[in-house]
Structure formats: structure tokens, C-alpha cells
Design an enzyme around this catalytic site. Structure first.
Site, PDB file in Angstrom:
ATOM      1  N   TYR A  28       1.054  -1.388  -0.218  1.00 29.63           N
ATOM      2  CA  TYR A  28       0.075   0.240   0.225  1.00 29.63           C
ATOM      3  C   TYR A  28       0.720   1.558   0.313  1.00 29.63           C
ATOM      4  CZ  TYR A  28      -3.437  -3.699   0.923  1.00 29.63           C
ATOM      5  OH  TYR A  28      -4.207  -4.423   1.286  1.00 29.63           O
ATOM      6  N   GLY A  67      10.513  16.060  19.034  1.00 30.41           N
ATOM      7  CA  GLY A  67       9.425  14.371  18.602  1.00 30.41           C
ATOM      8  C   GLY A  67      10.413  14.133  17.157  1.00 30.41           C
ATOM      9  N   GLU A  83      11.308   9.793  23.471  1.00 34.00           N
ATOM     10  CA  GLU A  83      11.935  11.373  23.176  1.00 34.00           C
ATOM     11  C   GLU A  83      11.623  12.728  24.108  1.00 34.00           C
ATOM     12  OE1 GLU A  83      12.658  13.177  19.689  1.00 34.00           O
ATOM     13  OE2 GLU A  83      12.142  11.115  18.782  1.00 34.00           O
ATOM     14  N   GLU A  87      14.750  14.621  26.083  1.00 35.99           N
ATOM     15  CA  GLU A  87      15.001  16.206  25.308  1.00 35.99           C
ATOM     16  C   GLU A  87      15.051  17.023  26.522  1.00 35.99           C
ATOM     17  OE1 GLU A  87      14.752  17.727  22.634  1.00 35.99           O
ATOM     18  OE2 GLU A  87      14.679  16.011  20.061  1.00 35.99           O
ATOM     19  N   PRO A 106      -3.462  15.673   5.134  1.00 33.92           N
ATOM     20  CA  PRO A 106      -2.307  15.375   4.098  1.00 33.92           C
ATOM     21  C   PRO A 106      -1.476  16.916   3.398  1.00 33.92           C
ATOM     22  CG  PRO A 106      -4.780  15.156   3.409  1.00 33.92           C
ATOM     23  CD  PRO A 106      -4.487  15.520   4.135  1.00 33.92           C
ATOM     24  N   GLU A 137      19.480  23.593  18.398  1.00 29.37           N
ATOM     25  CA  GLU A 137      19.523  24.462  19.713  1.00 29.37           C
ATOM     26  C   GLU A 137      18.164  23.560  20.315  1.00 29.37           C
ATOM     27  OE1 GLU A 137      19.890  29.062  18.862  1.00 29.37           O
ATOM     28  OE2 GLU A 137      19.751  28.851  21.528  1.00 29.37           O
TER      29      GLU A 137
END
Lengths: 259, 259
Positions: A28, A67, A83, A87, A106, A137
Site C-alpha cells: 500500500y 519529536g 523522546e 529532550e 494530508p 538548538e
DNA sequence: GGAATAGTGTCTTTTAGACATTATGTA
DNA sequence: TACATAATGTCTAAAAGACACTATTCC
């Protein structure tokens, strides 16, 4: 369990196995899943959010939420926690993580059909973050400034707006405010300050005290006192967060009645 | 705008274009996005939800939420609306659709890494749904029965639980209840019945009336009366939904204080 | 008129807002 | 001791729960 299956059920299991053997997602059009984090904290008496400056394409150079792509061996929740750890290394154990919303227009990402599952995190007063690999940064900014001035990557402005609304609403009926405080023990004034900063209002100290103390299971008194931050001020009693999951009746942010 | 760009900025645009030309999502492990719908309505004085019996693998023969793959030319919202239209053709204009949560545990779908963005829909009293192509049957069931008795496909039990909690909570502070009613004009008793059925409680008719009438912009009186459903009953005034987006102060479901 | 629900009014309790008062630690 | 904030108390207004009472429509 297996030995109890009759022939028909065995056939069904075989058929399912057979089906899966020939099933291939790669047939797909490609889709991908990313996670974005709205990491809120309180800095310099203001509500702040962590942004990174993108070091790679697309949207290179723009400020964005931290992210990245979700790996196929992990849940989105795990990707978000990973994440967050990368971070905002500090005080992870005390931080709070909650799914916000999934963004999937989309064209929101020029690389293709990429949906982003956004999370909101609340962390205590944090050390300065360190920029990651593909990041110029990483810095905390006042949310107010970000929403008024910044040109953000992708649809991250919308995510930040939604995240802010979520945090403001959740302070009303859940005991999240202590998640912003770096010490497990805190004064009622410190707690009130969190509400005032997040909601952007002034709250009457007496009424706030009465209200939070009346919520059974929200605050637990602990030994000791905290010296005043202001010279000449009286020292105050200390409390720690207890185990309740909802505040009932809720605290209300003044001005929320007009939507 | 273009003519104001200097050389450096043109280079940046070129670089971004160049980057995207060589970027190929297909390089990465396949992921896919589906949408699942928790379509709630009221049938026979009970809160009901639409389930389909799967006609194809995987989980063939099990009851599941309606849903399907998201196409790469549409947003998840659009995919959800498309599925809702297919599964509950009636009264679409009056129905309500809201994103619930994204489910993405690896292994939740044996076909591969497939995340599901779940939506909650509220629809008025509906005609019997028609089964789709790869579906044996499509039926409404009482939510209570589904949660206590059914062996559901994938993680759809969790989705239904979350969806139910969302609907119950949202009735408190948003004017969603009329979305369950098939007529734009309704009586306060009919509205109260919605709350009672969704929350699973009995509400005091007088106090309920006072409360909803005190919310400015919730109910608008209209001409005419509705004859009683019970013989010997008094006819009642009619109202229609107005334009408010939140109910303040909220209605509270009795028993919600203990979580 | 009787039955049954619709709709109104009243009393009480709870909760929130406004704000005065007292207490306590610090310079 | 003076000051500043902490902590408590009081008065009032708003809102919710309980429930009596009146009104209207159908039989």
C-alpha cells in the site's frame, strides 16, 4: 486449550495464518507515524514550552516541537517517553505524559503521508535542555511569546494551542499542578502560583487555600516549614501531593464561563 | 513574495526541494493508519453502539467497531466521516464526530504496525444499518451488554470503554445530548431521558429542568407542543438546541465524585 | 373527574467570592 | 518592633438537592 478445538476451529486458525502469510503492508502507499511533544514547564514565573530549531530538512531552521518517528517495535506512548527522556533529561520520574491528539492533514508534512500523534508533558523546573543530533538548538520559550511571534514548523502552532487548552482545562479537575513543582514538598502559595501562571489570572489566596484543602486526598500535610521568599514574610506550612485522581468539585478558572 | 528572496533564501528553497526529491518513505518499515468508529445512539431506552461482524481476516467472525484504512489523499477526519456515512447512512447531517484517541500498541493488529485513530460519533435514532462488503452483519447493541459479554476484535473493548467515558464526561459541560434526538424539536423530558440513559442514573425532573433552562444559549423555546407518550399525560413544551458550545456551570452526573 | 406527566415554587445545604482578622516568622 | 505574608474566619451570593404544589392534557 488447543486440544479442545474441533476441526472447524482448527481450519479457521489455519486460514488466518495463511491469510497473514500472504499479507504485505508494503503493497500500500507509504504512511508513517511520528510523535510530537508539547513539553510544558514553568520558567521565570511564566508558562514555557520546549522548542527545537530544526537542523535538517524539511522546515530546516524553523522552530518546532521535539519529536520524531515512531519505531515499529514500540508503542506511540513509548516513543513519546523516549523522546521526552532525550529532550528533557531531568526529573523524568516526576514528569507527566498524556496523549493530546493526532494530526493527519494530508500535506502537513512534505515528506509524505505522515501522521503525528501529539503528547503533552508537564515537567518540573528543568535544567537547560541539550540540542540533539539533528537539532541546532533546544530552548524553553514562554508559550505566550511563541504563539504571538514565532513562525513554527509544520502544524505545530495548532498543536501548541490545543496542548495549552488541554493543560488549562485539566488543572481544573485533576491534581496536575504539583507536576510543575520541582520539590515533592511545596507550600499552598507555590501551588497557587502554578494555577495563576498557567491560567494567566490572579487568584484570591484565602479562597484558593480553602478550596484545595477541602478536596479530600489532594494535599497531605508534611512536617516542617518553608521560609518566606520575601523578606519579612511568614514561613509557611508544607504539603505533598496525595493520591486522588480527580478534583471534585473542580476548581474553576475565572473567565472560563464565556467561551 | 518570491522576488523579495535573496540568494541565500533561494538556496535554502532549492536545498529543501532537493532533499524532498530524494526522500522516500518506502525505505522505512511499513506503517499504516486506520480509523475506528465508536458510533453511539439510543435504542430501546438504552445506550447502544454499532458493531460489525468481520467477514474477512484477521479476526474473521468477531464483532468489531466499523472502520478501515485511511487513504493517503484524505485526512483521518475525512476517513472517519466517510466510514460513518457508509455505516450509518441516516441522519448524517445531525450526527456528531470527534476524535477520541490513537491506539498504537505493536501487536494490536497481526497484519503489521497499524495505528488506529479512534473517533466517537453520536447519531440520532437510526434505521437498521446495512452490512458492508467485507462484513457479515452490522447491528446496534446495548453498550452495557457489549462490555460485559462480547469477545471483541483487536483492542476494540478498550476503545469502547474510553469512548463511553468520553461521552459521559462531555454531556456534563457541552450541549451534546440533543445529538441523540432524531427531531430538531424536543421536550425537556426527552432531553433528560438522554442524560439518564447515557449516565445510567435517575435525575430529578424539576431540578433538571431548572438547570438546563438556566444555561443561557442552550435551549430555545419553539412554537407548539408534543403530546404525551403516556396516556393521561400532559402535553409538553418544545425546545430546540441553540448555539452555546459549553455549559457553565456544568451539569454533574451523580456519583462522579468518587473516582 | 381521574390519572399522569409537565411545569413552578420553596426550603435547605453546599460551594464560591469578597474581604476582614489574627498569627507567625523575618529584618 | 515593624512588616509581610500565612492562615483563619465571616458574611454573602450562587447553585444544587429534596420535594411540595399547581397546571394541563388525555382518557
Amino acid at each position: 486449550m488447543i486440544q479442545e478445538l474441533n476441526d472447524g476451529e482448527l481450519d479457521e486458525l489455519d486460514a488466518e495464518e495463511e491469510f497473514l502469510k500472504h499479507y504485505d503492508l508494503k503493497k500500500y502507499p507509504a504512511q508513517a507515524v511520528t510523535v510530537d511533544l508539547a513539553i510544558f514547564t514553568i520558567r521565570n514565573d511564566r508558562l514555557a514550552i520546549l522548542l527545537i530549531q530544526r537542523g535538517d530538512h524539511p522546515e530546516k531552521g524553523k522552530w518546532a516541537l521535539p519529536g520524531g518517528f515512531v519505531n515499529v517495535h514500540e508503542s506511540v506512548e513509548e516513543a513519546a517517553a523516549r523522546e521526552l527522556k532525550e529532550e528533557a533529561t531531568l526529573a523524568l520520574d516526576k514528569s507527566y505524559l498524556e496523549q493530546l491528539k493526532t494530526y493527519a492533514n494530508p500535506g502537513r508534512d512534505p515528506r509524505g503521508y505522515i501522521v503525528s500523534v501529539a503528547y503533552v508533558a508537564l515537567i518540573p523546573k528543568a535544567d537547560n535542555p541539550v540540542a540533539g543530533d539533528d537539532t541546532n538548538e533546544a530552548r524553553f520559550f514562554a508559550v505566550e511569546d511563541v504563539l504571538s511571534d514565532f513562525d513554527l514548523a509544520f502544524d505545530h502552532r495548532e498543536i501548541i494551542k490545543d496542548g495549552l487548552a488541554r493543560v488549562r482545562a485539566k488543572l481544573e479537575y485533576t491534581p496536575l499542578a504539583p507536576k510543575f513543582l520541582d520539590d515533592a514538598q511545596f507550600t499552598i502559595s507555590e501551588l497557587r502560583r502554578v494555577y495563576e501562571i498557567v491560567w494567566g489570572v490572579e487568584l484570591n489566596p484565602s479562597n484558593f487555600r480553602r478550596k484545595v484543602q477541602s478536596v479530600k486526598g489532594f494535599l497531605e500535610p508534611v512536617e516542617g516549614k518553608r521560609a518566606s521568599q520575601v523578606e519579612g514574610g511568614r514561613a509557611s506550612d508544607l504539603y505533598c501531593a496525595s493520591d486522588v485522581t480527580t478534583i471534585y468539585p473542580p476548581l474553576r478558572q475565572p473567565g472560563a464561563e464565556d467561551n
